[in-house]
Design an enzyme around this catalytic site. Structure first.
Site, short mmCIF file in Angstrom:
data_model
loop_
_atom_site.label_atom_id
_atom_site.label_comp_id
_atom_site.label_asym_id
_atom_site.label_seq_id
_atom_site.Cartn_x
_atom_site.Cartn_y
_atom_site.Cartn_z
N LYS A 41 0.84 -1.20 0.00
CA LYS A 41 0.00 0.00 0.00
C LYS A 41 0.87 1.24 0.00
CE LYS A 41 -3.89 -2.27 2.25
NZ LYS A 41 -4.48 -2.70 3.52
N GLN A 85 -4.79 -1.28 9.65
CA GLN A 85 -4.77 -2.63 9.10
C GLN A 85 -5.40 -3.63 10.08
OE1 GLN A 85 -3.85 -3.36 5.96
NE2 GLN A 85 -4.19 -5.55 6.19
N ASP A 100 -11.21 3.14 4.21
CA ASP A 100 -11.61 1.73 4.20
C ASP A 100 -13.13 1.59 4.12
OD1 ASP A 100 -9.79 -0.40 4.26
OD2 ASP A 100 -9.21 0.01 6.34
#
Ligand code: GUN
Length: 297
Positions: free
Chosen positions: A53, A97, A120
């Site tokens: 990422k 994460q 997200d």
């Protein structure tokens, strides 16, 4: 093989190229989109995802801020970091994460992120907006699946979609997106009775259960579009491991009309959509229209 291969890697490259152009145009206005990624602990798979990422964020010209915290980080310290990132105007997107170590309350952590920076799409506000068909930041993997489906099929209206898997990250938001595109949606899961027969009714079949090669040819309606979200490491027989999806590619590709490979299908789309969400969040923060940006560049 009769099925058309849905090449997520190539599609994601195109999306990233468009984002790179838009970032360049923003930079001419003195704005650099910034994405902060927070990793708690040393989960090996998560470290790989976070590294990728970061690399791709920088490759398209955005700022990448990586925060690696020890596994024993307290909830108070993690929430304090999120508070600082919420207040930092150079950070437009925040991703924590998952999974988090078990002593941390993941729902509380996610809901502490400013919903406008929740790239997200996991914050309860964004979940609610998506569920009511309103504009929201949408989870990246489901968004990537939807882009592949629209690109291949055009309108999805009226199609039977079966989503195998009910996670908050993929199954549930993808079902909402497909419903918003006027599919007839079924969510199947580990307790579903006669899964093969439910799946055989699907014009669109999404496998997101984390069970290696569960979906075989007898689950597939001839000509169906099959999207494989699974990423499973299995023994290769020579002491090594290999990556497989939730779909038995060899048998299913003989019956399906189109199929995503693993790797090179949904995976690359997830990161492209993360960058797209970060660009969107940045434009909103600066009251700019994204479409004006891409037509100007
Ligand atoms: N872990 C697995 N997939 C994801 C994802 O899409 N976002 C985050 N934050 N964690 C994940």
């Amino acid at each position: 093989m009769t099925a058309k291969l849905l090449d997520g890697k190539a599609f994601a490259k195109g999306v990233s190229a468009e984002i790179t152009k838009s970032v360049a145009s923003l930079k001419q206005q003195g704005i650099t989109p910034g994405l902060a990624v927070v990793l708690v602990g040393e989960d090996a798979a998560s470290e790989v995802y976070v590294r990728n990422k970061g690399l791709q964020t920088k490759a398209c010209g955005m700022n990448s801020f990586e925060h690696k915290l020890p596994a024993q980080t307290s909830e108070a310290d993690l929430l304090a970091l999120i508070g600082r990132l919420n207040a930092d105007a150079s950070v437009h997107g925040i991703l924590v994460q998952l999974p988090l170590p078990s002593h941390l309350n993941a729902d509380l952590v996610i809901n502490t992120i400013d919903p406008a920076k929740d790239v997200d799409g996991f914050h309860i506000s964004n979940v609610g907006l998506l569920g009511t068909g309103q504009r929201a930041l949408v989870p990246c993997t489901p968004l990537g699946c939807l882009m592949l489906l629209r690109d291949h099929l055009g309108s999805l209206a009226g199609l039977n979609a079966v989503v195998v898997g009910r996670s908050n990250i993929v199954g549930k938001p993808l079902a909402q997106l497909l419903l918003n595109d006027s599919c007839t949606v079924t969510i199947a899961h580990s307790r579903t009775r006669d899964l093969p027969s439910i799946c055989r009714g699907a014009d669109i079949l999404i496998a997101a259960v984390g069970r290696p090669e569960l979906i075989t040819a007898d689950y597939i309606k001839p000509g169906a579009t099959v999207i494989d979200v699974g990423i499973n490491r299995v023994p290769a027989g020579d002491g090594k491991t290999r990556l497989v999806g939730d779909v038995d590619f060899a048998s299913v590709s003989k019956v399906a009309g189109a199929i995503t490979p693993v790797p090179g299908g949904v995976g690359p789309m997830t990161i492209a959509c993360l960058l797209a969400n970060t660009l969107t969040a940045c434009c909103h923060a600066h009251n700019l229209s994204e479409s004006a940006l891409s037509s100007a560049s």
